[in-house]
Scaffold this motif. Sequence first.
Motif, PDB file in Angstrom:
ATOM      1  N   ASN A 119     -94.083  64.285  81.991  1.00  0.00           N
ATOM      2  CA  ASN A 119     -92.980  63.559  82.607  1.00  0.00           C
ATOM      3  C   ASN A 119     -92.032  62.946  81.581  1.00  0.00           C
ATOM      4  OD1 ASN A 119     -93.263  63.165  85.809  1.00  0.00           O
ATOM      5  ND2 ASN A 119     -95.296  63.371  84.919  1.00  0.00           N
ATOM      6  N   GLY A 120     -92.202  63.339  80.310  1.00  0.00           N
ATOM      7  CA  GLY A 120     -91.258  62.938  79.279  1.00  0.00           C
ATOM      8  C   GLY A 120     -91.449  61.557  78.698  1.00  0.00           C
ATOM      9  N   ASP A 121     -92.505  60.837  79.087  1.00  0.00           N
ATOM     10  CA  ASP A 121     -92.748  59.501  78.531  1.00  0.00           C
ATOM     11  C   ASP A 121     -93.700  59.639  77.345  1.00  0.00           C
ATOM     12  OD1 ASP A 121     -93.090  56.846  77.978  1.00  0.00           O
ATOM     13  OD2 ASP A 121     -93.431  56.237  80.059  1.00  0.00           O
ATOM     14  N   PHE A 122     -93.174  60.112  76.235  1.00  0.00           N
ATOM     15  CA  PHE A 122     -94.010  60.420  75.072  1.00  0.00           C
ATOM     16  C   PHE A 122     -94.537  59.161  74.390  1.00  0.00           C
ATOM     17  CE2 PHE A 122     -90.645  63.728  75.367  1.00  0.00           C
ATOM     18  CZ  PHE A 122     -91.446  64.740  75.858  1.00  0.00           C
ATOM     19  N   ASP A 123     -93.746  58.102  74.433  1.00  0.00           N
ATOM     20  CA  ASP A 123     -94.171  56.853  73.799  1.00  0.00           C
ATOM     21  C   ASP A 123     -95.449  56.328  74.441  1.00  0.00           C
ATOM     22  OD1 ASP A 123     -93.957  54.903  71.920  1.00  0.00           O
ATOM     23  OD2 ASP A 123     -92.529  53.675  73.031  1.00  0.00           O
ATOM     24  N   GLU A 124     -95.476  56.295  75.761  1.00  0.00           N
ATOM     25  CA  GLU A 124     -96.660  55.805  76.473  1.00  0.00           C
ATOM     26  C   GLU A 124     -97.847  56.732  76.271  1.00  0.00           C
ATOM     27  OE1 GLU A 124     -98.839  53.076  78.631  1.00  0.00           O
ATOM     28  OE2 GLU A 124     -96.817  52.938  77.771  1.00  0.00           O
TER      29      GLU A 124
ATOM     30  N   LEU B 183    -104.441  68.894  72.204  1.00  0.00           N
ATOM     31  CA  LEU B 183    -103.367  69.788  72.652  1.00  0.00           C
ATOM     32  C   LEU B 183    -102.381  69.058  73.558  1.00  0.00           C
ATOM     33  CD1 LEU B 183    -105.385  73.047  73.443  1.00  0.00           C
ATOM     34  CD2 LEU B 183    -103.649  72.791  71.676  1.00  0.00           C
ATOM     35  N   SER B 184    -102.883  68.091  74.329  1.00  0.00           N
ATOM     36  CA  SER B 184    -102.026  67.357  75.263  1.00  0.00           C
ATOM     37  C   SER B 184    -101.099  66.384  74.546  1.00  0.00           C
ATOM     38  CB  SER B 184    -102.882  66.590  76.277  1.00  0.00           C
ATOM     39  OG  SER B 184    -103.656  67.475  77.061  1.00  0.00           O
ATOM     40  N   VAL B 185    -101.598  65.750  73.471  1.00  0.00           N
ATOM     41  CA  VAL B 185    -100.818  64.697  72.829  1.00  0.00           C
ATOM     42  C   VAL B 185     -99.887  65.229  71.741  1.00  0.00           C
ATOM     43  CG1 VAL B 185    -102.415  64.082  70.959  1.00  0.00           C
ATOM     44  CG2 VAL B 185    -101.032  62.298  72.060  1.00  0.00           C
ATOM     45  N   LEU B 186    -100.156  66.402  71.198  1.00  0.00           N
ATOM     46  CA  LEU B 186     -99.312  66.933  70.113  1.00  0.00           C
ATOM     47  C   LEU B 186     -97.845  67.110  70.517  1.00  0.00           C
ATOM     48  CD1 LEU B 186    -101.603  69.480  68.219  1.00  0.00           C
ATOM     49  CD2 LEU B 186    -100.415  67.502  67.255  1.00  0.00           C
ATOM     50  N   PRO B 187     -97.524  67.561  71.744  1.00  0.00           N
ATOM     51  CA  PRO B 187     -96.105  67.653  72.123  1.00  0.00           C
ATOM     52  C   PRO B 187     -95.377  66.311  72.063  1.00  0.00           C
ATOM     53  CG  PRO B 187     -97.438  68.946  73.632  1.00  0.00           C
ATOM     54  CD  PRO B 187     -98.390  68.171  72.780  1.00  0.00           C
ATOM     55  N   ALA B 188     -96.106  65.209  72.263  1.00  0.00           N
ATOM     56  CA  ALA B 188     -95.480  63.891  72.160  1.00  0.00           C
ATOM     57  C   ALA B 188     -95.050  63.617  70.722  1.00  0.00           C
ATOM     58  CB  ALA B 188     -96.452  62.810  72.643  1.00  0.00           C
TER      59      ALA B 188
ATOM     60  N   THR C 103    -107.474  62.373  79.069  1.00  0.00           N
ATOM     61  CA  THR C 103    -106.632  63.545  78.812  1.00  0.00           C
ATOM     62  C   THR C 103    -105.680  63.797  79.967  1.00  0.00           C
ATOM     63  OG1 THR C 103    -108.387  64.540  77.464  1.00  0.00           O
ATOM     64  CG2 THR C 103    -106.664  66.011  78.274  1.00  0.00           C
ATOM     65  N   ALA C 104    -106.169  63.615  81.197  1.00  0.00           N
ATOM     66  CA  ALA C 104    -105.328  63.851  82.378  1.00  0.00           C
ATOM     67  C   ALA C 104    -104.135  62.905  82.401  1.00  0.00           C
ATOM     68  CB  ALA C 104    -106.165  63.691  83.651  1.00  0.00           C
ATOM     69  N   ILE C 105    -104.352  61.620  82.127  1.00  0.00           N
ATOM     70  CA  ILE C 105    -103.236  60.670  82.198  1.00  0.00           C
ATOM     71  C   ILE C 105    -102.288  60.847  81.011  1.00  0.00           C
ATOM     72  CG2 ILE C 105    -104.481  58.794  81.024  1.00  0.00           C
ATOM     73  CD1 ILE C 105    -101.970  58.481  83.953  1.00  0.00           C
ATOM     74  N   ILE C 106    -102.837  61.160  79.832  1.00  0.00           N
ATOM     75  CA  ILE C 106    -101.970  61.417  78.665  1.00  0.00           C
ATOM     76  C   ILE C 106    -101.089  62.630  78.927  1.00  0.00           C
ATOM     77  CG2 ILE C 106    -101.998  62.198  76.259  1.00  0.00           C
ATOM     78  CD1 ILE C 106    -104.520  60.441  75.881  1.00  0.00           C
ATOM     79  N   ASN C 107    -101.700  63.684  79.459  1.00  0.00           N
ATOM     80  CA  ASN C 107    -100.936  64.900  79.774  1.00  0.00           C
ATOM     81  C   ASN C 107     -99.880  64.634  80.849  1.00  0.00           C
ATOM     82  OD1 ASN C 107    -100.746  67.887  79.352  1.00  0.00           O
ATOM     83  ND2 ASN C 107    -101.218  67.905  81.531  1.00  0.00           N
ATOM     84  N   GLY C 108    -100.207  63.744  81.793  1.00  0.00           N
ATOM     85  CA  GLY C 108     -99.245  63.386  82.830  1.00  0.00           C
ATOM     86  C   GLY C 108     -98.000  62.735  82.259  1.00  0.00           C
ATOM     87  N   TYR C 109     -98.191  61.802  81.317  1.00  0.00           N
ATOM     88  CA  TYR C 109     -97.044  61.140  80.692  1.00  0.00           C
ATOM     89  C   TYR C 109     -96.238  62.126  79.843  1.00  0.00           C
ATOM     90  CZ  TYR C 109     -98.042  56.341  82.097  1.00  0.00           C
ATOM     91  OH  TYR C 109     -98.191  55.191  82.834  1.00  0.00           O
ATOM     92  N   VAL C 110     -96.923  63.025  79.133  1.00  0.00           N
ATOM     93  CA  VAL C 110     -96.215  64.020  78.319  1.00  0.00           C
ATOM     94  C   VAL C 110     -95.371  64.925  79.210  1.00  0.00           C
ATOM     95  CG1 VAL C 110     -96.505  66.031  76.822  1.00  0.00           C
ATOM     96  CG2 VAL C 110     -97.869  63.978  76.414  1.00  0.00           C
TER      97      VAL C 110
ATOM     98  N   LEU D  31     -98.543  58.396  73.546  1.00  0.00           N
ATOM     99  CA  LEU D  31     -99.103  58.082  72.235  1.00  0.00           C
ATOM    100  C   LEU D  31     -99.847  56.747  72.249  1.00  0.00           C
ATOM    101  CD1 LEU D  31     -96.093  59.212  70.028  1.00  0.00           C
ATOM    102  CD2 LEU D  31     -98.330  60.318  70.157  1.00  0.00           C
ATOM    103  N   VAL D  32     -99.322  55.774  72.998  1.00  0.00           N
ATOM    104  CA  VAL D  32    -100.008  54.485  73.121  1.00  0.00           C
ATOM    105  C   VAL D  32    -101.366  54.663  73.784  1.00  0.00           C
ATOM    106  CG1 VAL D  32     -99.930  52.250  74.307  1.00  0.00           C
ATOM    107  CG2 VAL D  32     -97.900  53.104  73.138  1.00  0.00           C
ATOM    108  N   LEU D  33    -101.406  55.457  74.839  1.00  0.00           N
ATOM    109  CA  LEU D  33    -102.669  55.707  75.545  1.00  0.00           C
ATOM    110  C   LEU D  33    -103.666  56.451  74.660  1.00  0.00           C
ATOM    111  CD1 LEU D  33    -101.423  56.674  79.113  1.00  0.00           C
ATOM    112  CD2 LEU D  33    -102.978  54.804  78.560  1.00  0.00           C
ATOM    113  N   PHE D  34    -103.159  57.375  73.854  1.00  0.00           N
ATOM    114  CA  PHE D  34    -104.046  58.114  72.958  1.00  0.00           C
ATOM    115  C   PHE D  34    -104.711  57.166  71.961  1.00  0.00           C
ATOM    116  CE2 PHE D  34    -104.859  60.731  69.156  1.00  0.00           C
ATOM    117  CZ  PHE D  34    -105.669  61.701  69.722  1.00  0.00           C
ATOM    118  N   GLN D  35    -103.927  56.224  71.421  1.00  0.00           N
ATOM    119  CA  GLN D  35    -104.497  55.237  70.507  1.00  0.00           C
ATOM    120  C   GLN D  35    -105.473  54.320  71.224  1.00  0.00           C
ATOM    121  OE1 GLN D  35    -100.961  53.397  68.839  1.00  0.00           O
ATOM    122  NE2 GLN D  35    -101.128  54.626  66.979  1.00  0.00           N
ATOM    123  N   GLU D  36    -105.136  53.950  72.455  1.00  0.00           N
ATOM    124  CA  GLU D  36    -106.018  53.081  73.242  1.00  0.00           C
ATOM    125  C   GLU D  36    -107.343  53.771  73.540  1.00  0.00           C
ATOM    126  OE1 GLU D  36    -105.919  50.813  77.566  1.00  0.00           O
ATOM    127  OE2 GLU D  36    -104.031  51.339  76.589  1.00  0.00           O
ATOM    128  N   MET D  37    -107.290  55.062  73.809  1.00  0.00           N
ATOM    129  CA  MET D  37    -108.511  55.829  74.066  1.00  0.00           C
ATOM    130  C   MET D  37    -109.441  55.767  72.858  1.00  0.00           C
ATOM    131  SD  MET D  37    -108.940  59.907  74.949  1.00  0.00           S
ATOM    132  CE  MET D  37    -108.333  60.444  73.357  1.00  0.00           C
TER     133      MET D  37
END
Length: 637
Positions: free
Chosen positions: A319-324, A346-351, A310-317, A326-332
């Motif tokens: 910083n505007g890297d929504f594609d990565e 909640l962290s991945v929905l903005p992506a 969640t921490a790394i997904i939220n970090g990418y969101v 979503l990729v990390l969320f699927q990888e998780m």
Amino acid sequence: MTFFFPLIRNLFTPKTSRYYTSATVLDSPFNLLHFLQLSATHESLQLTKQAHARVFFLGFTQNPFLASKLLASYAFFGCLTESRTVFHSVKDKSIYLWNSMINGYLKNYSYIEAFDLFCKMVHFSAKPDDFTLATVSKVAGEIRDLKVGKLVHCQSIKTGFVLDIVVSNSLISMYGKCGEFESMKKVFDEMCERNVGSWNALISGYANSGDRRLGKDLWEVVKNMQIDGMKLDGFTISSLLPLSGSEGTWGCDYGRELHCYVLKNELDSGSGSDVHLGCCLIDMYSRSSKVLMGRNVFDRMRFRNVYAWTAIINGYVDNGDFDEALVLFQEMLLSDGIEPNKVSLLSVLPACSSYAGLMGGKQIHGYAIRKELSHDVALCNALIDMYSKCGSLNCARQVFENGSFCKDAISWSSMISGYGLYGKGEEAIRLYDQMLLLGNKPDMITVVGVLSACGRSGLVNEGLSLYNSITNEYGMKPTVEICSCIVDMLGRSGRLDQALDFIKTMPVEPGPSVWGAFVSASVMHGNLEMQDLAHRFLIQLEPENPSNYVSLSNLHASSKRWDAVAGLRKMMKERGLRKAPGCSWISIYGKTHCFYVADKAHPHSTLIYEILDELIFIMKGTVYPIDFEELTQITSY
């Protein structure tokens, strides 16, 4: 745990083997205590209930040690009703039983019940010990009740337990959470003996104060801790890291120093500390716009749980890297097989919102329903926002009207803002009136949402009436955001003079958003004089924003004022300003394709430009449309 089920089914049978335990073996209190410990180790509520049944069957219900362990085991699983049943079934309650019940309430966030039980304990003349006072002090800190905390402090002094390190540490933490820093420091200074926990409690109190003025004092405390011979541990570092980063009291350099300390002293060697410190480091780097460094921390972690993901997904969101993200969320989900929790969703929905990933958002919604998380108000609000930004207002409305969650101010604001995005002013006003009838007071976000809807729908009189009502009836002070909506609303309708008069008399200093709205309206209605005026104010307010110079330069170029164009470009060059190229993107088969102005980096850019040229000819009506089958073949690459 599935491998434990044979033991559960046959636990109290007379059979004896290498896999099954005879019932006679568990007839002693000592073995029952050990068995209760096993139930906690394997996180099995069923084992706890079986042990309880055996305790009752053998007549050990009055055994103080068994009762305390059984009570604590039920509390561990959040079964406070069963814990209370065990507690009240014991006639002669020992101090350990009282402590177990109070601590059970504390761990389940039932702070009021914990303090009420402490009061009953004192009423029944049961003398609190050091564990009792330390626990109740934590309760006072959690509910931020200074009066209760001082009561515990007085009791600690009377009984002499204030000399106990654990009690004093708990008092330091309590005073810190209540914002009484002088009392916190006084307890610390009066301690005869200190451990790492004492220093950590003091550091945590200062760090969580939110007062930037305490930053230098805190750094001195850290230095004094090391001078005193105490080494910083994982808790110390995790308390200090939130102060580092672009938004922290200290810069990112302090965070990197702390990271070096972690590596040098191998504080990330244990699985638990590795995850906690890793999450803190990822968060610190993400807030410093160094998400790749946060990713390095994540990749080096020996053990990664849902919090690390969640921490790394939220970090990418963030910083505007929504594609990565979503990729990390699927990888998780697929690679590590970790189930996301509410915070992960909640962290991945903005992506999904930013990439218009409606299908991905629907999948997350479906997952939330299956995991019975759809009643959570924060998650429902995020779903409303996601559906609105993805263009599915009907789905957003369905979530909003779902009676499974209790709507708060954000729920109403999200739905009203959704209508505002698509210029559905009448629906937004109707929903806003409904919110007021139910007794909900408007906040700034709600007002901005409904005013935006009015502006995009041309409902100027209704918008002005609403603006007057929030200031006169509800006593709200207009913010820059609210005033920007009024300027935008007046400007869209062509009332540029009235919009300019409003800017001159508005109750707050006009910011870039106000003049930006005025620029857009001036461009819309072709008023060059108003454009020039607004651009000059924008350059004064945002001298480092290259878009303002480019827009004003284009305005001068349209009027063939080439000297002014050259002057602006020279000014941009001197200040080292360069406008970032415009970017658009589209998601196809789960992959996001980004395109910049005059971009030819895409592997199929030649075909894309051919299709674009064909479409331009079609729109102009100069050629026949391209063959549909040919178009399908090209776009399927």
